[in-house]
Design a protein around this motif. Structure first.
Motif, PDB file in Angstrom:
ATOM      1  N   LEU A   1      80.734 109.467  -4.007  1.00  0.00           N
ATOM      2  CA  LEU A   1      81.827 109.040  -4.577  1.00  0.00           C
ATOM      3  C   LEU A   1      81.311 108.279  -5.694  1.00  0.00           C
ATOM      4  CD1 LEU A   1      84.791 109.364  -4.816  1.00  0.00           C
ATOM      5  CD2 LEU A   1      84.992 107.219  -3.762  1.00  0.00           C
ATOM      6  N   VAL A   2      80.384 107.174  -5.433  1.00  0.00           N
ATOM      7  CA  VAL A   2      80.030 106.227  -6.555  1.00  0.00           C
ATOM      8  C   VAL A   2      79.154 107.125  -7.733  1.00  0.00           C
ATOM      9  CG1 VAL A   2      78.319 104.332  -7.109  1.00  0.00           C
ATOM     10  CG2 VAL A   2      80.192 104.271  -5.094  1.00  0.00           C
ATOM     11  N   TYR A   3      78.188 107.991  -7.013  1.00  0.00           N
ATOM     12  CA  TYR A   3      77.602 108.787  -8.136  1.00  0.00           C
ATOM     13  C   TYR A   3      78.603 109.636  -8.741  1.00  0.00           C
ATOM     14  CZ  TYR A   3      74.494 112.882  -9.577  1.00  0.00           C
ATOM     15  OH  TYR A   3      74.032 113.778 -10.585  1.00  0.00           O
ATOM     16  N   ASP A   4      79.481 110.386  -8.247  1.00  0.00           N
ATOM     17  CA  ASP A   4      80.370 111.327  -8.821  1.00  0.00           C
ATOM     18  C   ASP A   4      81.206 110.722  -9.880  1.00  0.00           C
ATOM     19  OD1 ASP A   4      79.379 113.593  -7.661  1.00  0.00           O
ATOM     20  OD2 ASP A   4      81.070 113.664  -6.209  1.00  0.00           O
ATOM     21  N   THR A   5      81.795 109.546  -9.652  1.00  0.00           N
ATOM     22  CA  THR A   5      82.916 108.819 -10.272  1.00  0.00           C
ATOM     23  C   THR A   5      82.445 107.628 -11.040  1.00  0.00           C
ATOM     24  OG1 THR A   5      83.534 107.505  -8.313  1.00  0.00           O
ATOM     25  CG2 THR A   5      84.556 109.674  -8.861  1.00  0.00           C
ATOM     26  N   LEU A   6      81.638 106.770 -10.414  1.00  0.00           N
ATOM     27  CA  LEU A   6      81.179 105.357 -11.187  1.00  0.00           C
ATOM     28  C   LEU A   6      80.074 105.431 -11.928  1.00  0.00           C
ATOM     29  CD1 LEU A   6      82.245 102.868  -8.632  1.00  0.00           C
ATOM     30  CD2 LEU A   6      83.720 103.650 -10.526  1.00  0.00           C
ATOM     31  N   LYS A   7      79.144 106.498 -11.692  1.00  0.00           N
ATOM     32  CA  LYS A   7      77.961 106.618 -12.506  1.00  0.00           C
ATOM     33  C   LYS A   7      76.917 105.445 -12.187  1.00  0.00           C
ATOM     34  CE  LYS A   7      79.717 110.456 -13.572  1.00  0.00           C
ATOM     35  NZ  LYS A   7      79.165 111.689 -12.671  1.00  0.00           N
ATOM     36  N   LEU A   8      77.080 104.991 -11.031  1.00  0.00           N
ATOM     37  CA  LEU A   8      76.241 103.646 -10.871  1.00  0.00           C
ATOM     38  C   LEU A   8      75.316 104.172  -9.468  1.00  0.00           C
ATOM     39  CD1 LEU A   8      79.011 100.939 -10.474  1.00  0.00           C
ATOM     40  CD2 LEU A   8      77.060 101.217 -12.332  1.00  0.00           C
ATOM     41  N   VAL A   9      74.044 103.735  -9.525  1.00  0.00           N
ATOM     42  CA  VAL A   9      73.327 104.075  -8.613  1.00  0.00           C
ATOM     43  C   VAL A   9      73.328 102.786  -7.679  1.00  0.00           C
ATOM     44  CG1 VAL A   9      70.700 103.969  -7.989  1.00  0.00           C
ATOM     45  CG2 VAL A   9      71.503 104.962 -10.031  1.00  0.00           C
TER      46      VAL A   9
ATOM     47  N   PHE B   1      85.670  96.178 -13.004  1.00  0.00           N
ATOM     48  CA  PHE B   1      86.631  97.289 -13.611  1.00  0.00           C
ATOM     49  C   PHE B   1      86.863  98.051 -12.439  1.00  0.00           C
ATOM     50  CE2 PHE B   1      82.007  98.876 -14.021  1.00  0.00           C
ATOM     51  CZ  PHE B   1      81.978  99.847 -12.957  1.00  0.00           C
ATOM     52  N   GLU B   2      87.927  99.051 -12.795  1.00  0.00           N
ATOM     53  CA  GLU B   2      88.652  99.893 -11.756  1.00  0.00           C
ATOM     54  C   GLU B   2      88.440 101.550 -12.315  1.00  0.00           C
ATOM     55  OE1 GLU B   2      92.954  99.771 -11.381  1.00  0.00           O
ATOM     56  OE2 GLU B   2      92.883  98.472 -12.846  1.00  0.00           O
ATOM     57  N   ASN B   3      88.624 102.415 -11.201  1.00  0.00           N
ATOM     58  CA  ASN B   3      88.380 103.688 -11.877  1.00  0.00           C
ATOM     59  C   ASN B   3      89.491 104.686 -10.958  1.00  0.00           C
ATOM     60  OD1 ASN B   3      87.151 106.563 -10.779  1.00  0.00           O
ATOM     61  ND2 ASN B   3      86.159 105.893 -12.454  1.00  0.00           N
ATOM     62  N   THR B   4      90.241 105.541 -11.919  1.00  0.00           N
ATOM     63  CA  THR B   4      91.236 106.292 -11.460  1.00  0.00           C
ATOM     64  C   THR B   4      90.872 106.905 -10.289  1.00  0.00           C
ATOM     65  OG1 THR B   4      91.658 106.490 -13.831  1.00  0.00           O
ATOM     66  CG2 THR B   4      92.997 107.665 -12.183  1.00  0.00           C
ATOM     67  N   ALA B   5      89.716 107.704 -10.253  1.00  0.00           N
ATOM     68  CA  ALA B   5      89.263 108.557  -9.124  1.00  0.00           C
ATOM     69  C   ALA B   5      89.029 107.725  -7.890  1.00  0.00           C
ATOM     70  CB  ALA B   5      88.080 109.247  -9.368  1.00  0.00           C
ATOM     71  N   VAL B   6      88.473 106.499  -8.101  1.00  0.00           N
ATOM     72  CA  VAL B   6      88.218 105.843  -6.877  1.00  0.00           C
ATOM     73  C   VAL B   6      89.402 105.312  -6.299  1.00  0.00           C
ATOM     74  CG1 VAL B   6      87.051 103.472  -6.085  1.00  0.00           C
ATOM     75  CG2 VAL B   6      85.709 105.238  -7.611  1.00  0.00           C
ATOM     76  N   ASN B   7      90.194 104.857  -7.063  1.00  0.00           N
ATOM     77  CA  ASN B   7      91.726 104.408  -6.557  1.00  0.00           C
ATOM     78  C   ASN B   7      92.301 105.475  -5.962  1.00  0.00           C
ATOM     79  OD1 ASN B   7      91.420 101.976  -7.920  1.00  0.00           O
ATOM     80  ND2 ASN B   7      92.735 102.217  -9.640  1.00  0.00           N
ATOM     81  N   ALA B   8      92.396 106.695  -6.459  1.00  0.00           N
ATOM     82  CA  ALA B   8      93.179 107.778  -5.982  1.00  0.00           C
ATOM     83  C   ALA B   8      92.345 108.145  -4.460  1.00  0.00           C
ATOM     84  CB  ALA B   8      92.831 109.219  -6.547  1.00  0.00           C
ATOM     85  N   ALA B   9      91.259 107.949  -4.235  1.00  0.00           N
ATOM     86  CA  ALA B   9      90.234 108.245  -3.013  1.00  0.00           C
ATOM     87  C   ALA B   9      90.669 107.382  -1.966  1.00  0.00           C
ATOM     88  CB  ALA B   9      88.816 108.490  -3.633  1.00  0.00           C
ATOM     89  N   CYS B  10      90.755 106.127  -2.512  1.00  0.00           N
ATOM     90  CA  CYS B  10      91.037 104.882  -1.602  1.00  0.00           C
ATOM     91  C   CYS B  10      92.605 104.600  -1.295  1.00  0.00           C
ATOM     92  CB  CYS B  10      90.524 103.736  -1.968  1.00  0.00           C
ATOM     93  SG  CYS B  10      88.683 103.649  -2.011  1.00  0.00           S
ATOM     94  N   GLY B  11      93.547 105.165  -2.096  1.00  0.00           N
ATOM     95  CA  GLY B  11      94.842 104.967  -2.204  1.00  0.00           C
ATOM     96  C   GLY B  11      95.005 103.380  -2.130  1.00  0.00           C
TER      97      GLY B  11
ATOM     98  N   LEU C   1      79.911 104.681 -17.898  1.00  0.00           N
ATOM     99  CA  LEU C   1      80.977 103.653 -17.290  1.00  0.00           C
ATOM    100  C   LEU C   1      82.332 103.893 -17.784  1.00  0.00           C
ATOM    101  CD1 LEU C   1      78.886 100.661 -16.974  1.00  0.00           C
ATOM    102  CD2 LEU C   1      79.213 102.498 -15.261  1.00  0.00           C
ATOM    103  N   GLN C   2      82.516 104.836 -18.831  1.00  0.00           N
ATOM    104  CA  GLN C   2      83.841 105.118 -19.641  1.00  0.00           C
ATOM    105  C   GLN C   2      84.676 106.316 -18.608  1.00  0.00           C
ATOM    106  OE1 GLN C   2      86.555 104.690 -21.249  1.00  0.00           O
ATOM    107  NE2 GLN C   2      85.198 103.909 -23.056  1.00  0.00           N
ATOM    108  N   HIS C   3      85.836 106.103 -18.676  1.00  0.00           N
ATOM    109  CA  HIS C   3      86.625 107.062 -18.138  1.00  0.00           C
ATOM    110  C   HIS C   3      85.929 108.537 -18.089  1.00  0.00           C
ATOM    111  CE1 HIS C   3      89.467 103.892 -17.001  1.00  0.00           C
ATOM    112  NE2 HIS C   3      89.748 103.696 -18.456  1.00  0.00           N
ATOM    113  N   THR C   4      86.092 109.092 -17.051  1.00  0.00           N
ATOM    114  CA  THR C   4      85.485 110.609 -17.120  1.00  0.00           C
ATOM    115  C   THR C   4      84.074 110.729 -17.385  1.00  0.00           C
ATOM    116  OG1 THR C   4      86.120 111.567 -19.374  1.00  0.00           O
ATOM    117  CG2 THR C   4      87.694 111.624 -17.637  1.00  0.00           C
ATOM    118  N   GLY C   5      83.420 109.418 -17.239  1.00  0.00           N
ATOM    119  CA  GLY C   5      81.878 109.621 -17.372  1.00  0.00           C
ATOM    120  C   GLY C   5      81.327 109.922 -18.730  1.00  0.00           C
ATOM    121  N   SER C   6      81.904 109.744 -19.813  1.00  0.00           N
ATOM    122  CA  SER C   6      81.357 109.881 -21.232  1.00  0.00           C
ATOM    123  C   SER C   6      82.242 109.081 -22.165  1.00  0.00           C
ATOM    124  CB  SER C   6      80.862 111.087 -21.348  1.00  0.00           C
ATOM    125  OG  SER C   6      82.070 111.763 -22.036  1.00  0.00           O
ATOM    126  N   PHE C   7      81.562 109.007 -23.375  1.00  0.00           N
ATOM    127  CA  PHE C   7      82.231 108.527 -24.376  1.00  0.00           C
ATOM    128  C   PHE C   7      83.439 109.371 -24.963  1.00  0.00           C
ATOM    129  CE2 PHE C   7      81.322 111.355 -27.847  1.00  0.00           C
ATOM    130  CZ  PHE C   7      79.874 112.124 -27.243  1.00  0.00           C
TER     131      PHE C   7
END
Lengths: 304, 304
Positions: free
Chosen positions: B252-260, B6-16, A26-32
């Motif tokens: 997108l959630v798989y690639d950026t948030l690492k959540l199932v 939490f928020e994620n830079t890549a998700v924010n960018a994808a959503c504007g 869940l860390q930025h860029t997906g790892s520690f």
């Protein structure tokens, strides 16, 4: 980002222990790796920043350096093995890193990196043999100690994935300061258990060439020059897990925690599930260190 | 369990937009449903507990009731559609629930449930049309409001998946109390947008039979009797997303948030990505409501 610490009934039951999970995917860029990269880059001088960064990495350090460098407007050249997962290579490029692939078998990344640094005055940020990188990764251990204490839990042991040993060295340093009774173990893939064997023999051992593993992130040949003395002084020992043990743990994480974990990142939980450490009835900190894995590999690992 | 925000830079960018993610797949039993089940079961009297529980569910409420009932030592019978994902049926059984499958096309689950309750004196805990279930789900909105405020963020809108409408009704109640300016939207799958159409017309609409969707959790025919009046009073509107929009969001959630995330659980993010609401430049609370999905379905959705 301060990642949470939590437990799950099903995981506890599967392990016969109280497992406190620290989900670093869940860390930025997906790892520690974002932790060490952030710390090291923040300490670069203005002059150093102008020369850019050169780094080498099997993937997660590449993603972290690319993202942190972009945030600071610094040019980053990243050396990655030609067999690195596409998700990691493309991710580093998308984040703004300039990726140069090398052949793991015939080229020495440290030499290529030193050559680029000499020509461009770039600062080398290695993935583990750097005090500020180790310190950054150590914040995982600091948070683990603080968050466990906040839950009223006393950590009997903590397990962390180990490649060059930066994460476990940094985390062990923090844990030994904040939670001295916690026994810290490194976990490696079978065939790449150089740290486990080095801890046992007391001197740096090398892996035999030709081994294969699912854990693309954990394939260094020998412990780090800076990390091994720290690990030798602080760790309770090192263990190794097989690809099948890794897959079983990835499936459990998919089924119960709903987290995407990469093969190398799940090794600590795999070690507990496979009984590689005596965790029964204990309170165990388990760091899931990353989640950058190609969809095809992931699908195969979770049995899709 | 209080899930993080939490928020994620890549998700924010994808959503504007600034997207604040509330990952309810990290909740016990992998979805927000544990909240409503816990609240309702905690309020059962000793006499009621002796008669057991009967519940019906496409899956996530089944898992939640099974787990909560087992914790309290209460017998639970769960009615599930015969086409429910295996992960959900087997999960409910593993947690101790007695599952009875019914045919979505030819049987009415409310009738079967009422019959069992009459014979056994079991308490019916429906998936959404129950004040204490709605109140329990509402803690998602309460936490979202509190956690956004703690981040110094002012929520312009919040999006939540909608089937019977319990989650969005509960969350909207809490949000309107704690963050009155936040516009709350329900998100449904195309073909099952009964709430969106009902909000537009002002009266309960029914879905045409025969529609199909990846979102197995969001397939009710018409809004709930208790939930719809709440949603009509509190929501800014309802939108719907296609299967392809759901898959893109899962990837997108798989690639950026690492959540199932499961198909139904990702619909709010899918709606933002597909421009179904005017989120550009805004601060948006997005609840990812669950992560219980069969590995094969999941692999196909993330493009493995």
């Amino acid at each position: 980002m301060r990642t949470p610490l939590f437990e799950n009934t099903a995981v506890n039951a599967a392990c016969g222990a109280r497992i406190l999970i620290k989900p670093e995917m869940l860390q930025h860029t997906g790892s520690f790796k974002f932790r060490g990269a952030s710390n090291r880059v923040a300490l670069m001088s203005t002059t150093e920043r102008a020369g850019g960064i050169v780094a080498w990495s099997s993937g997660n350090h590449a993603l972290a350096i690319s993202a942190v460098a972009a945030r600071h407007g610094i040019k980053a050249t990243i050396l990655m093995p030609s067999d690195a997962p596409r998700a990691k290579v493309e991710g580093a490029e998308r984040l703004g890193g300039t990726v140069r692939l090398y052949d793991r078998a015939t080229e020495v990344r440290e030499e290529i990196g030193a050559d680029i640094a000499a020509r461009t005055r770039a600062v080398i940020i290695p993935p583990y043999d750097d005090p500020q990188v180790i310190a950054g990764q150590g914040t995982v251990g600091l948070e683990l100690a603080e968050q466990a204490a906040a839950l009223g839990a006393s950590l009997d042991m903590a397990l962390l994935a180990c490649s060059g040993g930066g994460l476990v060295a940094g985390a062990a340093t923090a844990l030994k300061a904040r939670s001295p009774a916690t026994q810290v173990y490194s976990v490696e893939p079978a065939g790449f258990d150089d740290t486990a064997r080095s801890l046992a023999s007391g001197r740096p051992e090398r892996n035999a060439p030709g081994a294969a593993t699912l854990c693309d992130a954990l394939m260094v040949p020998t412990p780090g020059l800076l990390t091994f003395p720290i690990n030798r002084a602080l760790l309770a020992g090192g263990v190794a897990v097989s690809d099948d043990e890794v897959k079983a743990a990835m499936r459990l994480v998919y089924d119960t925690l709903k987290l995407v974990v990469e093969p190398g990142g799940v090794t600590p939980l795999a070690a507990v599930l496979a009984g590689k450490v005596d965790a029964r009835g204990k309170t165990v900190g388990v760091v899931l260190s990353g989640g950058n894995v190609d969809p095809g590999t992931y699908a195969a690992c979770i049995g899709a």
